[in-house]
Design an enzyme around this catalytic site. Structure first.
Site, short mmCIF file in Angstrom:
data_model
loop_
_atom_site.label_atom_id
_atom_site.label_comp_id
_atom_site.label_asym_id
_atom_site.label_seq_id
_atom_site.Cartn_x
_atom_site.Cartn_y
_atom_site.Cartn_z
N THR A 41 57.50 -111.07 -55.41
CA THR A 41 57.96 -110.00 -54.51
C THR A 41 57.52 -109.82 -52.94
OG1 THR A 41 58.51 -108.30 -56.10
CG2 THR A 41 58.07 -106.48 -54.53
N GLY A 176 59.41 -89.63 -49.54
CA GLY A 176 58.06 -90.19 -49.70
C GLY A 176 57.75 -90.42 -48.90
N ALA A 177 56.35 -89.77 -48.37
CA ALA A 177 55.63 -90.59 -47.25
C ALA A 177 53.90 -91.44 -48.00
CB ALA A 177 55.39 -89.08 -46.50
N GLU A 199 58.45 -85.84 -47.92
CA GLU A 199 57.04 -85.83 -48.47
C GLU A 199 57.20 -84.84 -49.72
OE1 GLU A 199 54.97 -88.35 -50.11
OE2 GLU A 199 54.09 -86.61 -50.64
N ALA A 266 61.01 -94.40 -51.33
CA ALA A 266 59.66 -94.93 -51.51
C ALA A 266 58.98 -94.06 -52.40
CB ALA A 266 59.48 -95.37 -49.77
N ARG A 269 55.91 -97.48 -57.25
CA ARG A 269 57.64 -98.69 -58.14
C ARG A 269 56.43 -98.45 -59.41
NH1 ARG A 269 58.31 -102.81 -55.15
NH2 ARG A 269 58.39 -103.73 -56.65
N HIS A 441 30.30 -108.55 -28.17
CA HIS A 441 30.39 -107.43 -27.64
C HIS A 441 31.83 -108.69 -26.31
CE1 HIS A 441 31.73 -103.88 -24.99
NE2 HIS A 441 30.68 -105.10 -23.97
P1 NAD Z 1 53.90 -94.54 -53.12
O1 NAD Z 1 53.38 -94.42 -54.14
O2 NAD Z 1 52.13 -94.76 -51.71
O3 NAD Z 1 53.70 -92.92 -52.26
C1 NAD Z 1 55.34 -93.06 -53.04
C2 NAD Z 1 55.72 -90.98 -52.04
O4 NAD Z 1 56.87 -90.45 -53.07
C3 NAD Z 1 55.26 -90.34 -52.86
O5 NAD Z 1 53.94 -89.58 -51.65
C4 NAD Z 1 55.18 -88.98 -53.63
O6 NAD Z 1 54.44 -87.62 -53.49
C5 NAD Z 1 56.29 -89.42 -53.40
N1 NAD Z 1 57.72 -88.34 -54.17
C6 NAD Z 1 57.53 -88.39 -55.38
N2 NAD Z 1 58.76 -88.04 -55.77
C7 NAD Z 1 59.18 -87.67 -54.40
C8 NAD Z 1 60.51 -86.40 -54.21
N3 NAD Z 1 61.03 -86.20 -55.26
N4 NAD Z 1 60.61 -85.88 -52.92
C9 NAD Z 1 60.03 -86.39 -52.36
N5 NAD Z 1 58.77 -87.05 -52.21
C10 NAD Z 1 58.24 -87.46 -53.34
O7 NAD Z 1 54.68 -95.08 -53.14
P2 NAD Z 1 55.53 -96.61 -52.12
O8 NAD Z 1 55.12 -96.03 -51.13
O9 NAD Z 1 56.75 -96.33 -52.63
O10 NAD Z 1 55.04 -97.86 -52.63
C11 NAD Z 1 54.62 -98.62 -53.89
C12 NAD Z 1 53.46 -99.26 -54.08
O11 NAD Z 1 53.64 -100.03 -53.35
C13 NAD Z 1 52.47 -98.54 -54.58
O12 NAD Z 1 51.34 -98.93 -55.43
C14 NAD Z 1 51.92 -99.38 -53.41
O13 NAD Z 1 50.05 -99.03 -52.73
C15 NAD Z 1 52.36 -100.89 -52.94
N6 NAD Z 1 52.35 -101.37 -51.50
C16 NAD Z 1 51.20 -101.19 -51.04
C17 NAD Z 1 51.22 -101.79 -50.08
C18 NAD Z 1 50.05 -102.06 -48.55
O14 NAD Z 1 49.20 -102.22 -49.45
N7 NAD Z 1 50.09 -102.65 -46.95
C19 NAD Z 1 52.40 -101.62 -49.38
C20 NAD Z 1 53.70 -101.43 -49.76
C21 NAD Z 1 53.86 -101.01 -50.66
#
Ligand code: NAD
Length: 462
Positions: A41, A176-177, A199, A266, A269, A441
Site C-alpha cells: 500500500t 474523518g479528520a 469529524e 478516511a 484502516r 545557523h
Molecule cells: P485515522 O484513525 O487517523 O482517522 C480516522 C478519523 O475518522 C478519526 O478522527 C475518527 O474519529 C473519524 N471518524 C470515524 N468514524 C467517523 C464517522 N462516522 N463520522 C465522522 N468521523 C468519523 O484514520 P485514517 O486517516 O483513515 O488513516 C488510517 C491509518 O493509516 C491510520 O492508522 C494512520 O496512522 C495511517 N496513515 C498514516 C499516515 C502518516 O503517517 N502520514 C498517512 C496515511 C495513513
C-alpha cells in the site's frame, strides 16, 4: 517443492524490509506479493504517491502565494492534472522498481501471486506449494468503511481512489479528520477544491497533543478547509452526478446533509488478512481483529510470525519496517527489538506535524510531573525567510530529571526535525543535552534547540 528458511507474505514496508534483512543475515528467503509491483500500500497507493501530490500542490501554493513577494513575477502555472498524475505514477514506478532491484541484489525470491497457508510450514502461491521453516505475515491493512457508506472508488472513494481521481473535484467531502483525511483534503484544497471535513470527535487528529491539534486546525482553516467536528456521519450515497453525505451533530442530534462531487472516506484502516487461511490454522486474533502476537512477533501457531498493520500498534510504515528488521534478527538467532516508546508520527501537510513520545494529556493522566519548553518558528530566521514561520516546537521533559518524555512540532520540515529528538530519547537524553548541542545557523533545527533551552534557563530568541 522449493524450500526456504523464511517466506514473508506481503511486500509492503514491513515485508520487503524483513525479506532483505533475512537475506542479509544468511537466511534463504522468499517474499510473496500478488500485486503487479512490490512495495504494498505504502509505495503503490499510500505514502509515496500522496507525497508526490503533496509536493506538487505545495509548489503550486508557493507560486500562487509567495513568489511575487520574493520578486518572482509572472502568471502562476495552470494545473495539468493528467501530467500531475503521470508524475506521481513515475515516482511510484521508480520506487517499486527499486525494491525489485534490492530483492535481486540480496537474492530474495519474489513469489508472484496471492498466498495461502494450507498448514504450518507451507505456503501456497497459485498452483505451487513452497516449504518454509518460518513464515512471516506482513499483509498490511485495508480501508475500514462505515455502515451506510459504500466505497465505489469513483464518487465515494478510499485513499486509493483519491490518489487517481479522473479530475480535480469542485467539492470534496472528507469523512474523518485523521491523517489521511487531512493530508489528501489539503492537497485538493490547494488544487482548488472546496473541501469540507466531517469529524466525529470534538478535536481533529485524535491522539495528537491537544495544543498542536488546535494550532493545526486553525492553520488548516486559514488554508480554506472547512472542518466540522462533533459530526457523526450516518450515510453517504452516490447519485447520478453528485454524492450526498448525511450526518448528525452530536451536540444537539440535529441532522444535516452536504453534497459533493467526491466523498473521501478516511475513517481508519483494518488488518488485511482474508484468504490466508488463518481460521483453519487456528491463529488467535485480538478483539479488534488483528493477529495476536507475543513480544517476539510469534502468533499462536508455531513457526508463524506477524508484523506491521496486521498486528497491534500504530499503523505506520516505519513501525512495520522496524518490526520487519526485528523479526529477521530473531529468526537469525539474534535479539530483535523495537522501542515502541520512540516511534515518531508525521502528518505530511504544509506545515508538517510531527510527534514522538508522551503528549501533555497523557502525562497529566499518568499524574507525572513535567515541564514544557516551547519555541515559535516566528523566532527562527530561516523559517521566516521561507514564509514558514507558522507553528512551534514543544518539548516535554521530566520535571525532576529533565529527561525528554515527548516532543511535538508543527512547522517547516517537522517530519525531519523530530528525528534528532527521537535519537536523543533513544539515548535517554535530558532536554539540556539537546540544548547544549551546537545547532547550525541558520536552520529550522535551531527551533528544536531553543525549545530545549526553554526547558531550562530559557530560549534566546523569544
Ligand atoms: P485515522 O484513525 O487517523 O482517522 C480516522 C478519523 O475518522 C478519526 O478522527 C475518527 O474519529 C473519524 N471518524 C470515524 N468514524 C467517523 C464517522 N462516522 N463520522 C465522522 N468521523 C468519523 O484514520 P485514517 O486517516 O483513515 O488513516 C488510517 C491509518 O493509516 C491510520 O492508522 C494512520 O496512522 C495511517 N496513515 C498514516 C499516515 C502518516 O503517517 N502520514 C498517512 C496515511 C495513513
Amino acid at each position: 517443492m522449493a524450500s526456504y528458511d523464511v517466506i514473508i507474505i506481503g511486500s509492503g514496508p514491513g515485508g520487503y524490509v524483513c525479506a532483505i534483512r533475512c537475506a542479509q543475515l544468511g537466511l534463504k528467503t522468499a517474499c510473496v506479493e500478488g500485486r503487479e509491483t512490490l512495495g504494498g500500500t505504502c509505495l503503490n497507493v499510500g505514502c509515496i504517491p500522496s507525497k508526490a501530490l503533496l509536493h506538487a500542490s505545495h509548489q503550486l501554493h508557493d507560486c500562487q502565494h509567495n513568489f511575487e513577494k520574493m520578486g518572482l513575477k509572472g502568471a502562476a502555472p495552470k494545473v495539468d492534472w493528467q501530467q500531475m498524475l503521470a508524475y506521481k505514477d513515475e515516482v511510484i514506478a521508480q520506487n517499486t522498481k527499486g525494491i525489485e532491484f534490492l530483492f535481486k541484489k540480496n537474492k530474495v525470491d519474489w513469489l508472484k501471486g496471492w498466498a495461502t497457508i494450507p498448514e504450518p510450514g507451507l505456503v501456497k502461491v497459485g498452483d505451487e506449494t513452497h516449504k518454509a521453516k518460518n513464515i512471516v505475515i506482513a499483509t498490511g491493512s485495508e480501508p475500514a468503511t462505515l455502515p451506510g457508506v459504500e466505497i465505489d472508488e469513483k464518487m465515494i472513494v478510499s485513499s486509493t481512489g483519491a490518489l487517481s481521481l479522473p479530475k480535480i473535484p469542485k467539492k470534496l467531502a472528507v469523512i474523518g479528520a485523521g491523517v489521511i483525511g487531512l493530508e489528501l483534503g489539503s492537497v485538493y484544497a490547494r488544487l482548488g477544491a472546496q473541501v469540507t471535513v466531517l469529524e466525529y470527535l470534538d478535536q481533529i487528529t485524535p491522539g495528537l497533543d491537544a495544543e498542536i491539534a488546535r494550532t493545526f486546525r486553525s492553520l488548516l482553516k486559514k488554508q480554506g478547509l472547512e472542518i466540522i467536528t462533533g459530526a457523526a456521519v450516518q450515510s453517504a450515497e452516490a447519485l447520478k452526478t453528485k454524492a450526498k453525505v448525511n450526518y448528525t451533530l452530536r451536540k444537539d442530534d440535529s441532522t444535516h446533509q452536504i453534497d459533493a462531487d467526491v466523498v473521501l472516506v478516511a475513517t481508519g484502516r483494518k488488518p488485511f488478512t482474508q484468504g490466508l487461511g488463518l481460521n483453519a490454522l487456528g491463529v488467535d486474533l485480538t478483539k479488534r481483529g488483528q493477529i495476536a502476537t507475543d513480544g517476539q512477533y510469534r502468533t499462536s501457531v508455531p513457526g508463524l510470525y506477524a508484523i506491521g498493520d496486521a498486528i497491534e500498534g500504530p499503523m505506520l510504515a516505519h513501525k512495520a519496517e522496524d518490526e520487519g528488521m526485528a523479526v529477521a534478527e530473531i529468526l537469525a538467532g539474534q535479539k530483535g527489538h523495537v522501542n515502541y516508546g520512540v516511534i515518531p508520527g508525521v502528518i505530511y501537510t504544509a506545515p508538517e506535524v510531527a510527534a514522538v513520545g508522551a503528549t501533555e494529556e497523557s502525562l497529566k493522566e499518568a499524574g507525572r510531573a513535567y515541564k514544557v519548553g516551547k519555541f515559535s518558528f516566528m523566532g527562527n530566521g530561516r523559517a521566516k525567510a521561507m514564509f514558514a514561520a507558522d507553528g512551534f516546537v514543544k518539548i516535554l521533559a521530566d520535571a525532576e530529571t529533565d529527561r525528554i518524555l515527548g516532543a511535538h512540532i508543527i512547522g517547516p520540515g517537522a517530519g525531519d526535525l523530530i528525528h534528532e529528538i527521537c535519537v536523543a530519547m533513544e539515548f535517554g537524553a535530558a532536554a539540556e543535552d539537546l540544548a547544549r548541542t551546537c545547532h547550525a545557523h541558520p536552520t529550522c533545527s535551531e527551533a528544536v534547540r531553543e525549545a530545549a533551552l526553554a526547558c531550562g534557563d530559557g530560549a534566546i530568541h523569544s
